[in-house]
Design a protein around this motif. Structure first.
Motif, PDB file in Angstrom:
ATOM      1  N   SER A 129       0.824  -1.211   0.000  1.00  0.00           N
ATOM      2  CA  SER A 129       0.000   0.000   0.000  1.00  0.00           C
ATOM      3  C   SER A 129       0.855   1.257   0.000  1.00  0.00           C
ATOM      4  CB  SER A 129      -0.939   0.012   1.207  1.00  0.00           C
ATOM      5  OG  SER A 129      -1.920  -0.993   1.074  1.00  0.00           O
ATOM      6  N   GLN A 130       1.947   1.245   0.736  1.00  0.00           N
ATOM      7  CA  GLN A 130       2.852   2.400   0.749  1.00  0.00           C
ATOM      8  C   GLN A 130       3.469   2.624  -0.627  1.00  0.00           C
ATOM      9  OE1 GLN A 130       5.688   1.742   3.894  1.00  0.00           O
ATOM     10  NE2 GLN A 130       4.204   2.224   5.502  1.00  0.00           N
ATOM     11  N   HIS A 131       3.855   1.543  -1.275  1.00  0.00           N
ATOM     12  CA  HIS A 131       4.439   1.671  -2.608  1.00  0.00           C
ATOM     13  C   HIS A 131       3.385   2.127  -3.625  1.00  0.00           C
ATOM     14  CE1 HIS A 131       8.519   0.421  -1.824  1.00  0.00           C
ATOM     15  NE2 HIS A 131       8.066  -0.614  -1.135  1.00  0.00           N
ATOM     16  N   LEU A 132       2.158   1.637  -3.486  1.00  0.00           N
ATOM     17  CA  LEU A 132       1.089   2.095  -4.367  1.00  0.00           C
ATOM     18  C   LEU A 132       0.851   3.594  -4.190  1.00  0.00           C
ATOM     19  CD1 LEU A 132      -1.396  -0.882  -4.001  1.00  0.00           C
ATOM     20  CD2 LEU A 132      -0.314  -0.145  -6.130  1.00  0.00           C
ATOM     21  N   ALA A 133       0.896   4.066  -2.947  1.00  0.00           N
ATOM     22  CA  ALA A 133       0.726   5.498  -2.676  1.00  0.00           C
ATOM     23  C   ALA A 133       1.837   6.302  -3.338  1.00  0.00           C
ATOM     24  CB  ALA A 133       0.687   5.748  -1.174  1.00  0.00           C
ATOM     25  N   CYS A 134       3.067   5.800  -3.284  1.00  0.00           N
ATOM     26  CA  CYS A 134       4.193   6.471  -3.937  1.00  0.00           C
ATOM     27  C   CYS A 134       3.966   6.538  -5.443  1.00  0.00           C
ATOM     28  CB  CYS A 134       5.493   5.735  -3.624  1.00  0.00           C
ATOM     29  SG  CYS A 134       6.933   6.370  -4.520  1.00  0.00           S
ATOM     30  N   LEU A 135       3.613   5.419  -6.049  1.00  0.00           N
ATOM     31  CA  LEU A 135       3.393   5.369  -7.490  1.00  0.00           C
ATOM     32  C   LEU A 135       2.238   6.270  -7.918  1.00  0.00           C
ATOM     33  CD1 LEU A 135       3.871   1.527  -7.962  1.00  0.00           C
ATOM     34  CD2 LEU A 135       5.352   3.328  -8.900  1.00  0.00           C
ATOM     35  N   LYS A 136       1.189   6.288  -7.114  1.00  0.00           N
ATOM     36  CA  LYS A 136       0.044   7.145  -7.421  1.00  0.00           C
ATOM     37  C   LYS A 136       0.421   8.605  -7.244  1.00  0.00           C
ATOM     38  CE  LYS A 136      -4.878   7.593  -6.618  1.00  0.00           C
ATOM     39  NZ  LYS A 136      -6.013   7.251  -5.786  1.00  0.00           N
ATOM     40  N   GLY A 137       1.152   8.905  -6.183  1.00  0.00           N
ATOM     41  CA  GLY A 137       1.591  10.277  -5.935  1.00  0.00           C
ATOM     42  C   GLY A 137       2.488  10.815  -7.031  1.00  0.00           C
ATOM     43  N   CYS A 138       3.267   9.928  -7.643  1.00  0.00           N
ATOM     44  CA  CYS A 138       4.160  10.328  -8.739  1.00  0.00           C
ATOM     45  C   CYS A 138       3.423  10.396 -10.078  1.00  0.00           C
ATOM     46  CB  CYS A 138       5.320   9.332  -8.875  1.00  0.00           C
ATOM     47  SG  CYS A 138       6.530   9.437  -7.566  1.00  0.00           S
ATOM     48  N   GLY A 139       2.157   9.988 -10.092  1.00  0.00           N
ATOM     49  CA  GLY A 139       1.391  10.032 -11.331  1.00  0.00           C
ATOM     50  C   GLY A 139       1.654   8.874 -12.266  1.00  0.00           C
ATOM     51  N   ILE A 140       2.279   7.811 -11.744  1.00  0.00           N
ATOM     52  CA  ILE A 140       2.620   6.658 -12.584  1.00  0.00           C
ATOM     53  C   ILE A 140       1.439   5.699 -12.702  1.00  0.00           C
ATOM     54  CG2 ILE A 140       4.163   4.642 -12.765  1.00  0.00           C
ATOM     55  CD1 ILE A 140       6.303   6.424 -11.363  1.00  0.00           C
ATOM     56  N   ILE A 141       0.640   5.611 -11.640  1.00  0.00           N
ATOM     57  CA  ILE A 141      -0.548   4.756 -11.656  1.00  0.00           C
ATOM     58  C   ILE A 141      -1.774   5.583 -11.266  1.00  0.00           C
ATOM     59  CG2 ILE A 141       0.776   2.681 -11.096  1.00  0.00           C
ATOM     60  CD1 ILE A 141      -0.469   2.837  -8.239  1.00  0.00           C
ATOM     61  N   VAL A 142      -2.938   5.005 -11.503  1.00  0.00           N
ATOM     62  CA  VAL A 142      -4.200   5.614 -11.092  1.00  0.00           C
ATOM     63  C   VAL A 142      -5.023   4.553 -10.371  1.00  0.00           C
ATOM     64  CG1 VAL A 142      -4.264   7.359 -12.915  1.00  0.00           C
ATOM     65  CG2 VAL A 142      -5.266   5.108 -13.331  1.00  0.00           C
ATOM     66  N   GLY A 143      -5.954   5.017  -9.559  1.00  0.00           N
ATOM     67  CA  GLY A 143      -6.869   4.121  -8.861  1.00  0.00           C
ATOM     68  C   GLY A 143      -8.297   4.415  -9.269  1.00  0.00           C
ATOM     69  N   ARG A 144      -9.079   3.354  -9.400  1.00  0.00           N
ATOM     70  CA  ARG A 144     -10.489   3.482  -9.776  1.00  0.00           C
ATOM     71  C   ARG A 144     -11.316   2.800  -8.698  1.00  0.00           C
ATOM     72  NH1 ARG A 144     -14.091   0.043 -11.967  1.00  0.00           N
ATOM     73  NH2 ARG A 144     -12.555  -1.567 -12.415  1.00  0.00           N
ATOM     74  N   ASN A 145     -12.236   3.549  -8.072  1.00  0.00           N
ATOM     75  CA  ASN A 145     -13.100   2.985  -7.033  1.00  0.00           C
ATOM     76  C   ASN A 145     -14.249   2.211  -7.646  1.00  0.00           C
ATOM     77  OD1 ASN A 145     -11.727   4.118  -4.826  1.00  0.00           O
ATOM     78  ND2 ASN A 145     -12.800   6.051  -5.075  1.00  0.00           N
ATOM     79  N   GLU A 146     -14.471   1.029  -7.080  1.00  0.00           N
ATOM     80  CA  GLU A 146     -15.639   0.230  -7.449  1.00  0.00           C
ATOM     81  C   GLU A 146     -16.110  -0.472  -6.181  1.00  0.00           C
ATOM     82  OE1 GLU A 146     -16.452  -3.676 -10.041  1.00  0.00           O
ATOM     83  OE2 GLU A 146     -15.681  -1.987 -11.220  1.00  0.00           O
ATOM     84  N   GLY A 147     -17.196   0.015  -5.628  1.00  0.00           N
ATOM     85  CA  GLY A 147     -17.665  -0.525  -4.354  1.00  0.00           C
ATOM     86  C   GLY A 147     -16.640  -0.239  -3.274  1.00  0.00           C
ATOM     87  N   LYS A 148     -16.292  -1.279  -2.535  1.00  0.00           N
ATOM     88  CA  LYS A 148     -15.309  -1.093  -1.462  1.00  0.00           C
ATOM     89  C   LYS A 148     -13.873  -1.325  -1.936  1.00  0.00           C
ATOM     90  CE  LYS A 148     -15.598  -5.779   0.431  1.00  0.00           C
ATOM     91  NZ  LYS A 148     -15.716  -6.570   1.634  1.00  0.00           N
ATOM     92  N   TYR A 149     -13.681  -1.549  -3.213  1.00  0.00           N
ATOM     93  CA  TYR A 149     -12.358  -1.845  -3.753  1.00  0.00           C
ATOM     94  C   TYR A 149     -11.813  -0.679  -4.576  1.00  0.00           C
ATOM     95  CZ  TYR A 149     -13.523  -6.606  -2.454  1.00  0.00           C
ATOM     96  OH  TYR A 149     -13.890  -7.723  -1.751  1.00  0.00           O
TER      97      TYR A 149
END
Length: 106
Positions: free
Chosen positions: A50-70
């Motif tokens: 989760s920490q690494h995902l936050a880093c990648l998202k913060g750098c604009g390398i990945i994006v997250g898409r909400n679907e329900g609780k996921y």
């Protein structure tokens, strides 16, 4: 000539400079995944991933898409996918030199 912001370039490259982050990027290269799916695939620790995902998202390398609780994570765009592929192409060309490099600083 374009003015290059080297600090920004280094920040972007830093997003790719960790084994776990590279594993995450390869994991979601072709298909979006949830944290749970990534943790299971990498056999990692949920908090660490989760920490690494936050880093990648913060750098604009990945994006997250909400679907329900996921939240489903994916690469930001085709350019990031192309860059990951280019890393592989370049590495194949210079792999022996990289293996011998003793000047790498962690």
């Amino acid at each position: 000539m374009q003015n290059i912001d080297y600090d920004m370039k280094v920040k972007l490259i830093h997003g790719f400079s960790n084994k776990t982050r590279i594993q995450i990027l390869e994991s979601i290269k072709e298909k979006e995944k949830t944290v749970t799916q990534i943790v299971e695939e990498l056999k990692g620790n949920q908090s660490n991933i989760s920490q690494h995902l936050a880093c990648l998202k913060g750098c604009g390398i990945i994006v997250g898409r909400n679907e329900g609780k996921y939240i489903y994570y994916s690469l930001r765009n085709q350019h990031i996918r192309d860059l990951l592929t280019m890393f592989d192409v370049v590495l194949e060309d210079v792999e022996n030199d990289v293996a011998r490099c003793d000047r790498h600083i962690d």
